[in-house]
Motif scaffolding. Structure first.
Motif, mmCIF file in Angstrom:
data_model
loop_
_atom_site.group_PDB
_atom_site.id
_atom_site.type_symbol
_atom_site.label_atom_id
_atom_site.label_comp_id
_atom_site.label_asym_id
_atom_site.label_seq_id
_atom_site.Cartn_x
_atom_site.Cartn_y
_atom_site.Cartn_z
ATOM 1 N N VAL A 91 43.859 -26.380 25.755
ATOM 2 C CA VAL A 91 44.856 -25.370 25.396
ATOM 3 C C VAL A 91 46.160 -26.100 25.093
ATOM 4 O O VAL A 91 46.862 -26.559 26.008
ATOM 5 C CB VAL A 91 45.061 -24.341 26.523
ATOM 6 N N ALA A 92 46.483 -26.248 23.825
ATOM 7 C CA ALA A 92 47.741 -26.885 23.424
ATOM 8 C C ALA A 92 48.863 -25.870 23.609
ATOM 9 O O ALA A 92 48.812 -24.771 23.054
ATOM 10 C CB ALA A 92 47.666 -27.340 21.967
ATOM 11 N N GLY A 93 49.870 -26.229 24.405
ATOM 12 C CA GLY A 93 50.937 -25.289 24.713
ATOM 13 C C GLY A 93 50.606 -24.429 25.915
ATOM 14 O O GLY A 93 50.984 -23.260 25.981
ATOM 15 N N HIS A 94 49.922 -25.008 26.896
ATOM 16 C CA HIS A 94 49.412 -24.218 28.013
ATOM 17 C C HIS A 94 50.503 -23.749 28.980
ATOM 18 O O HIS A 94 50.222 -22.949 29.874
ATOM 19 C CB HIS A 94 48.360 -25.012 28.788
ATOM 20 N N ARG A 95 51.725 -24.207 28.800
ATOM 21 C CA ARG A 95 52.813 -23.748 29.660
ATOM 22 C C ARG A 95 53.715 -22.725 28.973
ATOM 23 O O ARG A 95 54.652 -22.215 29.584
ATOM 24 C CB ARG A 95 53.654 -24.943 30.119
ATOM 25 N N GLY A 96 53.447 -22.434 27.728
ATOM 26 C CA GLY A 96 54.235 -21.449 27.000
ATOM 27 C C GLY A 96 53.795 -20.036 27.304
ATOM 28 O O GLY A 96 52.866 -19.800 28.085
ATOM 29 N N LEU A 97 54.452 -19.082 26.676
ATOM 30 C CA LEU A 97 54.150 -17.669 26.906
ATOM 31 C C LEU A 97 52.687 -17.356 26.636
ATOM 32 O O LEU A 97 51.984 -16.813 27.500
ATOM 33 C CB LEU A 97 55.049 -16.808 26.012
ATOM 34 N N VAL A 98 52.200 -17.702 25.455
ATOM 35 C CA VAL A 98 50.821 -17.376 25.089
ATOM 36 C C VAL A 98 49.836 -18.328 25.762
ATOM 37 O O VAL A 98 48.824 -17.898 26.321
ATOM 38 C CB VAL A 98 50.639 -17.433 23.565
ATOM 39 N N LEU A 110 55.098 -10.543 20.987
ATOM 40 C CA LEU A 110 54.516 -10.657 22.317
ATOM 41 C C LEU A 110 55.596 -10.670 23.388
ATOM 42 O O LEU A 110 56.728 -11.066 23.145
ATOM 43 C CB LEU A 110 53.687 -11.939 22.420
ATOM 44 N N TYR A 111 55.221 -10.260 24.582
ATOM 45 C CA TYR A 111 56.133 -10.274 25.725
ATOM 46 C C TYR A 111 55.313 -10.348 26.999
ATOM 47 O O TYR A 111 54.102 -10.120 26.988
ATOM 48 C CB TYR A 111 57.010 -9.015 25.738
ATOM 49 N N GLY A 112 55.998 -10.678 28.106
ATOM 50 C CA GLY A 112 55.318 -10.704 29.393
ATOM 51 C C GLY A 112 55.732 -11.899 30.228
ATOM 52 O O GLY A 112 56.721 -12.580 29.919
ATOM 53 N N PRO A 113 54.998 -12.185 31.298
ATOM 54 C CA PRO A 113 55.314 -13.302 32.182
ATOM 55 C C PRO A 113 55.362 -14.625 31.420
ATOM 56 O O PRO A 113 54.504 -14.900 30.582
ATOM 57 C CB PRO A 113 54.157 -13.300 33.191
ATOM 58 N N HIS A 136 63.456 -13.745 22.084
ATOM 59 C CA HIS A 136 63.142 -12.669 21.159
ATOM 60 C C HIS A 136 63.725 -11.359 21.706
ATOM 61 O O HIS A 136 64.270 -11.319 22.798
ATOM 62 C CB HIS A 136 61.630 -12.563 20.974
ATOM 63 N N VAL A 137 63.542 -10.298 20.924
ATOM 64 C CA VAL A 137 64.297 -9.077 21.199
ATOM 65 C C VAL A 137 63.992 -8.464 22.560
ATOM 66 O O VAL A 137 64.916 -8.057 23.286
ATOM 67 C CB VAL A 137 64.090 -8.033 20.070
ATOM 68 N N LEU A 138 62.727 -8.379 22.964
ATOM 69 C CA LEU A 138 62.428 -7.663 24.200
ATOM 70 C C LEU A 138 62.933 -8.398 25.442
ATOM 71 O O LEU A 138 63.620 -7.789 26.277
ATOM 72 C CB LEU A 138 60.918 -7.375 24.298
ATOM 73 N N PRO A 139 62.645 -9.693 25.618
ATOM 74 C CA PRO A 139 63.228 -10.377 26.781
ATOM 75 C C PRO A 139 64.750 -10.412 26.735
ATOM 76 O O PRO A 139 65.402 -10.379 27.786
ATOM 77 C CB PRO A 139 62.624 -11.784 26.720
ATOM 78 N N ALA A 140 65.328 -10.467 25.524
ATOM 79 C CA ALA A 140 66.789 -10.441 25.412
ATOM 80 C C ALA A 140 67.341 -9.123 25.940
ATOM 81 O O ALA A 140 68.371 -9.096 26.639
ATOM 82 C CB ALA A 140 67.212 -10.648 23.965
ATOM 83 N N LEU A 141 66.659 -8.038 25.634
ATOM 84 C CA LEU A 141 67.094 -6.731 26.125
ATOM 85 C C LEU A 141 66.947 -6.634 27.645
ATOM 86 O O LEU A 141 67.823 -6.092 28.330
ATOM 87 C CB LEU A 141 66.293 -5.617 25.443
ATOM 88 N N PHE A 169 54.773 -4.201 19.712
ATOM 89 C CA PHE A 169 54.793 -5.130 20.842
ATOM 90 C C PHE A 169 53.448 -5.130 21.554
ATOM 91 O O PHE A 169 52.834 -4.081 21.754
ATOM 92 C CB PHE A 169 55.909 -4.762 21.821
ATOM 93 N N LEU A 170 53.025 -6.334 21.949
ATOM 94 C CA LEU A 170 51.754 -6.509 22.639
ATOM 95 C C LEU A 170 51.978 -7.359 23.880
ATOM 96 O O LEU A 170 52.620 -8.409 23.810
ATOM 97 C CB LEU A 170 50.744 -7.201 21.714
ATOM 98 N N HIS A 171 51.453 -6.895 25.011
ATOM 99 C CA HIS A 171 51.573 -7.679 26.235
ATOM 100 C C HIS A 171 50.758 -8.956 26.097
ATOM 101 O O HIS A 171 49.647 -8.958 25.552
ATOM 102 C CB HIS A 171 51.079 -6.872 27.439
ATOM 103 N N VAL A 172 51.289 -10.061 26.602
ATOM 104 C CA VAL A 172 50.660 -11.358 26.409
ATOM 105 C C VAL A 172 49.293 -11.453 27.089
ATOM 106 O O VAL A 172 48.416 -12.195 26.632
ATOM 107 C CB VAL A 172 51.605 -12.479 26.894
ATOM 108 N N ASP A 173 49.069 -10.686 28.147
ATOM 109 C CA ASP A 173 47.741 -10.696 28.770
ATOM 110 C C ASP A 173 46.710 -10.057 27.844
ATOM 111 O O ASP A 173 45.545 -10.479 27.810
ATOM 112 C CB ASP A 173 47.773 -9.958 30.112
ATOM 113 N N ASP A 174 47.119 -9.046 27.084
ATOM 114 C CA ASP A 174 46.224 -8.474 26.074
ATOM 115 C C ASP A 174 45.955 -9.487 24.972
ATOM 116 O O ASP A 174 44.838 -9.593 24.456
ATOM 117 C CB ASP A 174 46.832 -7.204 25.472
ATOM 118 N N MET A 175 46.987 -10.238 24.593
ATOM 119 C CA MET A 175 46.803 -11.263 23.566
ATOM 120 C C MET A 175 45.797 -12.303 24.021
ATOM 121 O O MET A 175 44.915 -12.718 23.248
ATOM 122 C CB MET A 175 48.146 -11.932 23.259
#
Length: 322
Positions: free
Chosen positions: A18-25, A176-179, A189-194, A221-227
């Motif tokens: 998993v390349a980028g395994h510490r990022g949001l997705v 995307l958004y989430g933990p 991005h817009v949602l975490p900024a809000l 918007f899609l929750h990252v766990d759904d992604m």
């Protein structure tokens, strides 16, 4: 089901990078794989492996020889960051993608999933946006450099399919958004900024909040766990050259989103809009018919997802990117 739907049952013991395994997705995909019993996951932080270093990437892939690569690594940012640093976003993302794709192709990695972004589509693409809208019009100027990089990744996957016959695929998520999200004042991005802005207003005892733009653009918007769930589903179910849109098929205005966030954090003051700031694309809603034809549907509602993200943000505020 589509003609591109076939079974690719993933062995729980095979090596998955998993390349980028510490990022949001990437972190969400890592959690989802662990939950499903995959026991041979490989990840490297940017300190351990610089994905812009071609020789280092080739050496790593050659040593590990993963049977599955999930390319979730990218330089990402909000509308301001993309607008202010287009050269950085184009250069770094093209280098990351090209290095990983070329290294994986060199050892003929059997299965690869490239993750892009819905910003690849034209600014004024017909709504909802189908996969066929790619390269049919001008991009949104505030993030065209990032979009071009992601388009290059899609074409790279398609080129490998044609040249080597490998069943590599691409997925294009909506917002995307989430933990694990980025809550930085300048890079989010817009949602975490809000979430950060309204939560801070409560902490400061402020009676009003000012948001960027007019509040009229519509976003999905899609929750990252759904992604993450969709990614594993596609790896096991999809084999086609077209990128697959991943989203909910429903959108909301930014003003409505702000209201949901304010309610989730408990802010009952006023909201105003700074119309001198850019809105970006007027609407960006994905057509998710192709994804649904493979048998996948999202599970997390927007209100539930925002409430849980607020809870996560407050619990982890001291340790996250702010």
């Amino acid at each position: 089901m589509t003609d591109d739907t076939r079974a690719f049952a993933l062995d729980r013991g095979e090596t998955i990078y998993v390349a980028g395994h510490r990022g949001l997705v990437g972190s969400a995909i890592w959690r989802a794989l662990q939950t499903r019993g995959f026991g041979n996951l490989v990840g490297r932080s940017s300190d351990e492996l610089d994905l812009t270093d071609r020789a280092a990437v080739f050496g790593f892939i050659s040593d590990v020889r993963p049977s599955v690569v999930i390319l979730a690594a990218a330089k990402v940012g909000g509308i301001k960051a993309n607008n202010d640093f287009p050269a950085d976003f184009l250069s770094e993302n093209v280098r990351i993608q090209t290095n990983v794709l070329d290294a994986a192709a060199a050892i003929r990695t059997p299965r690869l999933l490239f993750l892009g972004s819905s910003c690849i589509y034209p600014k004024f693409a017909p709504q909802p946006i189908t996969e066929s809208a790619l390269l049919t019009g001008h991009l949104e100027s505030t993030n065209d450099a990032y979009a071009i990089a992601k388009i290059a990744g899609i074409i790279g996957v398609q080129a490998v399919r044609r040249q080597y016959g490998l069943p590599w695929i691409s997925a294009m998520p909506t917002n995307l958004y989430g933990p694990g999200d980025n809550f930085s004042p300048t890079g989010s991005h817009v949602l975490p900024a809000l979430i950060r802005r309204y939560d801070q207003a409560i902490a400061d005892g402020a009676s009003s909040v000012t948001n960027w733009g007019t509040g009229t653009p519509r976003r999905e918007f899609l929750h990252v766990d759904d992604m993450a769930d969709a990614c594993i589903h596609l790896l096991e179910r999809y084999d086609g050259p077209d990128q697959v849109n991943v989203g909910t098929g429903k959108d909301i205005t930014i003003a409505e989103l702000a209201g949901v966030v304010a309610d989730a954090v408990g802010f009952d003051g006023d909201t105003s809009w700074d119309t001198s700031q850019p809105d970006g694309t007027p609407q960006k809603l994905l057509d998710v018919s192709l994804l649904r034809s493979t048998g996948w549907e999202p599970k997390v509602t927007l209100r539930e997802g925002i409430r849980s993200t607020v809870d996560w943000y407050r619990a982890n505020r001291a340790a996250i990117r702010t």
